[in-house]
Design a protein around this motif. Structure first.
Motif, PDB file in Angstrom:
ATOM      1  N   GLU A 119       6.205   9.922  -5.385  1.00  0.00           N
ATOM      2  CA  GLU A 119       6.327   8.561  -4.856  1.00  0.00           C
ATOM      3  C   GLU A 119       7.691   8.301  -4.233  1.00  0.00           C
ATOM      4  OE1 GLU A 119       5.993   3.928  -6.319  1.00  0.00           O
ATOM      5  OE2 GLU A 119       4.772   5.472  -7.277  1.00  0.00           O
ATOM      6  N   GLU A 120       8.753   8.641  -4.928  1.00  0.00           N
ATOM      7  CA  GLU A 120      10.092   8.274  -4.446  1.00  0.00           C
ATOM      8  C   GLU A 120      10.438   9.019  -3.163  1.00  0.00           C
ATOM      9  OE1 GLU A 120      13.138   5.781  -4.457  1.00  0.00           O
ATOM     10  OE2 GLU A 120      11.609   5.795  -6.023  1.00  0.00           O
ATOM     11  N   GLU A 121      10.213  10.321  -3.145  1.00  0.00           N
ATOM     12  CA  GLU A 121      10.606  11.136  -1.998  1.00  0.00           C
ATOM     13  C   GLU A 121       9.659  10.987  -0.811  1.00  0.00           C
ATOM     14  OE1 GLU A 121      12.263  12.810  -5.710  1.00  0.00           O
ATOM     15  OE2 GLU A 121      10.224  12.258  -5.073  1.00  0.00           O
ATOM     16  N   ALA A 122       8.394  10.633  -1.072  1.00  0.00           N
ATOM     17  CA  ALA A 122       7.409  10.537   0.010  1.00  0.00           C
ATOM     18  C   ALA A 122       7.209   9.082   0.444  1.00  0.00           C
ATOM     19  CB  ALA A 122       6.082  11.150  -0.439  1.00  0.00           C
ATOM     20  N   PHE A 123       6.624   8.262  -0.440  1.00  0.00           N
ATOM     21  CA  PHE A 123       6.308   6.882  -0.065  1.00  0.00           C
ATOM     22  C   PHE A 123       7.554   6.098   0.309  1.00  0.00           C
ATOM     23  CE2 PHE A 123       2.737   7.166  -3.481  1.00  0.00           C
ATOM     24  CZ  PHE A 123       1.996   7.966  -2.641  1.00  0.00           C
ATOM     25  N   ARG A 124       8.548   6.090  -0.592  1.00  0.00           N
ATOM     26  CA  ARG A 124       9.719   5.223  -0.394  1.00  0.00           C
ATOM     27  C   ARG A 124      10.608   5.720   0.736  1.00  0.00           C
ATOM     28  NH1 ARG A 124       6.857   1.391  -2.259  1.00  0.00           N
ATOM     29  NH2 ARG A 124       6.071   1.870  -4.349  1.00  0.00           N
ATOM     30  N   ARG A 125      10.623   7.023   0.939  1.00  0.00           N
ATOM     31  CA  ARG A 125      11.421   7.583   2.037  1.00  0.00           C
ATOM     32  C   ARG A 125      10.885   7.099   3.383  1.00  0.00           C
ATOM     33  NH1 ARG A 125      12.982  13.723   1.139  1.00  0.00           N
ATOM     34  NH2 ARG A 125      14.422  12.717  -0.300  1.00  0.00           N
ATOM     35  N   LEU A 126       9.564   7.063   3.526  1.00  0.00           N
ATOM     36  CA  LEU A 126       8.980   6.535   4.758  1.00  0.00           C
ATOM     37  C   LEU A 126       9.164   5.023   4.848  1.00  0.00           C
ATOM     38  CD1 LEU A 126       5.575   8.443   5.145  1.00  0.00           C
ATOM     39  CD2 LEU A 126       7.778   8.986   6.171  1.00  0.00           C
ATOM     40  N   GLN A 127       8.987   4.355   3.720  1.00  0.00           N
ATOM     41  CA  GLN A 127       9.070   2.889   3.708  1.00  0.00           C
ATOM     42  C   GLN A 127      10.419   2.404   4.243  1.00  0.00           C
ATOM     43  OE1 GLN A 127       8.452   1.108  -0.134  1.00  0.00           O
ATOM     44  NE2 GLN A 127       9.045  -0.936   0.534  1.00  0.00           N
ATOM     45  N   GLU A 128      11.484   3.029   3.812  1.00  0.00           N
ATOM     46  CA  GLU A 128      12.824   2.607   4.213  1.00  0.00           C
ATOM     47  C   GLU A 128      12.964   2.497   5.728  1.00  0.00           C
ATOM     48  OE1 GLU A 128      17.407   4.404   4.144  1.00  0.00           O
ATOM     49  OE2 GLU A 128      15.826   5.360   2.927  1.00  0.00           O
ATOM     50  N   HIS A 129      12.344   3.433   6.436  1.00  0.00           N
ATOM     51  CA  HIS A 129      12.516   3.496   7.889  1.00  0.00           C
ATOM     52  C   HIS A 129      11.426   2.744   8.653  1.00  0.00           C
ATOM     53  CE1 HIS A 129      15.855   6.266   7.501  1.00  0.00           C
ATOM     54  NE2 HIS A 129      15.139   6.961   6.631  1.00  0.00           N
ATOM     55  N   ILE A 130      10.185   2.779   8.141  1.00  0.00           N
ATOM     56  CA  ILE A 130       9.103   2.127   8.879  1.00  0.00           C
ATOM     57  C   ILE A 130       9.251   0.611   8.847  1.00  0.00           C
ATOM     58  CG2 ILE A 130       7.417   1.944   6.991  1.00  0.00           C
ATOM     59  CD1 ILE A 130       6.538   3.036  10.555  1.00  0.00           C
ATOM     60  N   VAL A 131       9.785   0.075   7.759  1.00  0.00           N
ATOM     61  CA  VAL A 131       9.967  -1.381   7.667  1.00  0.00           C
ATOM     62  C   VAL A 131      10.906  -1.871   8.768  1.00  0.00           C
ATOM     63  CG1 VAL A 131      10.915  -3.254   6.256  1.00  0.00           C
ATOM     64  CG2 VAL A 131       9.405  -1.554   5.216  1.00  0.00           C
ATOM     65  N   LYS A 132      11.948  -1.112   9.042  1.00  0.00           N
ATOM     66  CA  LYS A 132      12.888  -1.482  10.116  1.00  0.00           C
ATOM     67  C   LYS A 132      12.164  -1.524  11.461  1.00  0.00           C
ATOM     68  CE  LYS A 132      16.884   0.580   7.769  1.00  0.00           C
ATOM     69  NZ  LYS A 132      17.854   1.717   7.795  1.00  0.00           N
ATOM     70  N   ILE A 133      11.265  -0.570  11.686  1.00  0.00           N
ATOM     71  CA  ILE A 133      10.533  -0.511  12.955  1.00  0.00           C
ATOM     72  C   ILE A 133       9.576  -1.693  13.070  1.00  0.00           C
ATOM     73  CG2 ILE A 133       8.892   0.873  14.296  1.00  0.00           C
ATOM     74  CD1 ILE A 133      10.260   3.371  13.128  1.00  0.00           C
ATOM     75  N   TRP A 134       8.884  -2.026  11.959  1.00  0.00           N
ATOM     76  CA  TRP A 134       8.014  -3.205  11.962  1.00  0.00           C
ATOM     77  C   TRP A 134       8.807  -4.467  12.296  1.00  0.00           C
ATOM     78  CZ3 TRP A 134       5.757  -1.755   6.517  1.00  0.00           C
ATOM     79  CH2 TRP A 134       4.739  -0.795   6.667  1.00  0.00           C
ATOM     80  N   LYS A 135       9.944  -4.630  11.619  1.00  0.00           N
ATOM     81  CA  LYS A 135      10.739  -5.849  11.792  1.00  0.00           C
ATOM     82  C   LYS A 135      11.366  -5.927  13.185  1.00  0.00           C
ATOM     83  CE  LYS A 135      11.682  -6.920   6.956  1.00  0.00           C
ATOM     84  NZ  LYS A 135      12.705  -7.200   5.923  1.00  0.00           N
ATOM     85  N   ASP A 136      11.784  -4.791  13.718  1.00  0.00           N
ATOM     86  CA  ASP A 136      12.341  -4.780  15.079  1.00  0.00           C
ATOM     87  C   ASP A 136      11.284  -5.203  16.095  1.00  0.00           C
ATOM     88  OD1 ASP A 136      14.801  -3.996  14.167  1.00  0.00           O
ATOM     89  OD2 ASP A 136      14.579  -1.879  14.751  1.00  0.00           O
ATOM     90  N   ALA A 137      10.058  -4.698  15.924  1.00  0.00           N
ATOM     91  CA  ALA A 137       8.973  -5.052  16.844  1.00  0.00           C
ATOM     92  C   ALA A 137       8.679  -6.548  16.762  1.00  0.00           C
ATOM     93  CB  ALA A 137       7.725  -4.241  16.520  1.00  0.00           C
ATOM     94  N   GLU A 138       8.606  -7.056  15.539  1.00  0.00           N
ATOM     95  CA  GLU A 138       8.299  -8.478  15.374  1.00  0.00           C
ATOM     96  C   GLU A 138       9.384  -9.357  15.983  1.00  0.00           C
ATOM     97  OE1 GLU A 138       7.685 -11.395  11.596  1.00  0.00           O
ATOM     98  OE2 GLU A 138       6.226  -9.764  11.828  1.00  0.00           O
ATOM     99  N   ALA A 139      10.636  -8.935  15.807  1.00  0.00           N
ATOM    100  CA  ALA A 139      11.752  -9.714  16.373  1.00  0.00           C
ATOM    101  C   ALA A 139      11.661  -9.789  17.896  1.00  0.00           C
ATOM    102  CB  ALA A 139      13.078  -9.104  15.936  1.00  0.00           C
ATOM    103  N   LYS A 140      11.086  -8.760  18.503  1.00  0.00           N
ATOM    104  CA  LYS A 140      10.936  -8.729  19.960  1.00  0.00           C
ATOM    105  C   LYS A 140       9.614  -9.332  20.423  1.00  0.00           C
ATOM    106  CE  LYS A 140      13.587  -4.412  20.269  1.00  0.00           C
ATOM    107  NZ  LYS A 140      13.480  -2.942  20.535  1.00  0.00           N
ATOM    108  N   GLY A 141       8.806  -9.783  19.471  1.00  0.00           N
ATOM    109  CA  GLY A 141       7.498 -10.335  19.821  1.00  0.00           C
ATOM    110  C   GLY A 141       6.501  -9.269  20.223  1.00  0.00           C
ATOM    111  N   GLU A 142       6.712  -8.051  19.750  1.00  0.00           N
ATOM    112  CA  GLU A 142       5.830  -6.932  20.105  1.00  0.00           C
ATOM    113  C   GLU A 142       4.848  -6.631  18.977  1.00  0.00           C
ATOM    114  OE1 GLU A 142       9.227  -4.699  22.878  1.00  0.00           O
ATOM    115  OE2 GLU A 142       8.684  -3.857  20.920  1.00  0.00           O
ATOM    116  N   ARG A 143       3.710  -6.076  19.350  1.00  0.00           N
ATOM    117  CA  ARG A 143       2.668  -5.700  18.398  1.00  0.00           C
ATOM    118  C   ARG A 143       2.173  -4.299  18.747  1.00  0.00           C
ATOM    119  NH1 ARG A 143      -1.984  -8.043  19.073  1.00  0.00           N
ATOM    120  NH2 ARG A 143      -2.554  -8.083  16.860  1.00  0.00           N
ATOM    121  N   TYR A 144       1.939  -3.484  17.720  1.00  0.00           N
ATOM    122  CA  TYR A 144       1.461  -2.126  17.956  1.00  0.00           C
ATOM    123  C   TYR A 144       0.412  -1.762  16.922  1.00  0.00           C
ATOM    124  CZ  TYR A 144       5.679  -1.771  20.837  1.00  0.00           C
ATOM    125  OH  TYR A 144       6.641  -1.994  21.786  1.00  0.00           O
TER     126      TYR A 144
END
Length: 322
Positions: A119-144
């Motif tokens: 869990e820590e090395e797989a799930f959380r490692r991805l989570q740390e980075h994907i959340v930033k990408i989600w939030k960056d897209a939302e801040a720009k009004g983008e959807r993917y």
């Protein structure tokens, strides 16, 4: 150049499910030779089974043109990429007691048959980075779409520091480099989908920042319409939503949209271990799909009732020897 897999299966796979495997492989080859495109659907835990070691090459050699997969297969290829050395194999999984299973949970090891995902090395490692990408897209009004966010994650290079297997063994990386179309029905039923939902519940993200399943279906409808001039085949690994969702695009276009010039799927093969008599769609023989307006009477149809982790690599190896 020799063809050891082709020679082996043609020499020894002569009856029953082994013969069906050979027939299905040759049918897939015939589709490619006539210029047809191929959809491959991934169900179960094929990414955790490391199908990427051969499926990545199928993508690079243009023998796959669109993928339908579960959210689990979408993310578990990346998890294996960044945390492979932390996985734990449990060959005696049939002997585990409830206490043994609890001990795995407390160690952060989530079991998929004989393989535990950390869990820590797989799930959380991805989570740390994907959340930033989600939030960056939302801040720009983008959807993917979910897979487009994963492509952004892979192509950004932020995961390179964690790579634990050769990058060519990741089918998602091969797909991202090719910008291959993917549909991921029911993505919310996955670890990353659950994590995204948690941020929506906390008020940190909007649900609309990730495009929906209906949008996947309309995307697939347009893609099918644009690419079916020479036929589109359907190669289904396992059952479930990864196969059920995309195959319905044909009757939807033909019946609901009344586009009666929509061609049926031009090839169908399923690797299945489901039982027909229980009324499961996954276990239905291909002919049943004729009644639903998915396949034609003369569509080449194959079913290999066996273990997909054995059958799929053999068929892919045959195709890579073409």
């Amino acid at each position: 150049m020799g063809k050891p897999i082709t020679d082996f299966i043609e020499n020894y796979f002569l009856h029953f499910n082994s013969a069906a495997l050979v027939d299905a492989a040759k049918g897939y080859e015939a589709q490619l030779n006539q210029g047809s495109k191929m959809l491959v659907s991934l169900a179960g835990a094929m990414s955790t089974a490391e199908i990427g070691k051969i499926f990545g090459e199928m993508i690079r050699q243009d023998k796959v043109h669109i993928i339908s997969c579960t959210g689990a297969n979408l993310e578990e290829d990346l998890m294996n990429l960044v945390a492979h050395s932390h996985y734990k194999r449990v060959p005696n999984y049939r002997d585990l007691t409830p206490q043994d299973e609890w001990d795995l949970l407390e160690k952060g090891l989530n079991r998929v048959t004989d393989t535990c995902i950390p869990e820590e090395e797989a799930f959380r490692r991805l989570q740390e980075h994907i959340v930033k990408i989600w939030k960056d897209a939302e801040a720009k009004g983008e959807r993917y779409f979910p897979h487009e966010y994963m492509y952004k994650l892979l192509l950004s290079g932020v995961l390179e520091q964690y790579y634990e297997i050769p990058i060519e063994n990741s089918w998602m990386y091969a797909a991202a480099k090719a910008n291959l179309p993917i549909v991921v029905p029911g993505w919310e039923d996955s670890t990353m989908g659950n994590i995204f939902a948690s941020y929506v519940l906390k008020g940190e993200l909007k649900a609309s920042t990730v495009k929906s399943g209906i949008e996947y279906m309309t995307f697939l409808a347009d893609w099918y319409t644009d690419n079916s001039q020479k036929g589109i085949g359907f190669f289904q690994i396992g059952g479930g939503i990864a196969g059920d969702f995309p195959i319905c695009v044909v009757p939807m276009l033909y019946q609901d949209m009344e586009r009666t010039d929509t061609p049926f799927w031009s090839y169908f093969c399923q690797i299945s271990d489901s039982t027909t008599s229980y009324g499961s769609y996954s276990g239905a023989v291909p002919n049943e799909k004729i009644t639903w307006g998915k396949l034609d009477q003369d569509t080449p149809k194959f079913i290999v009732e066996s273990d997909a982790t054995i059958v799929a690599p053999l068929i892919f190896a045959y195709l890579l020897e073409m």
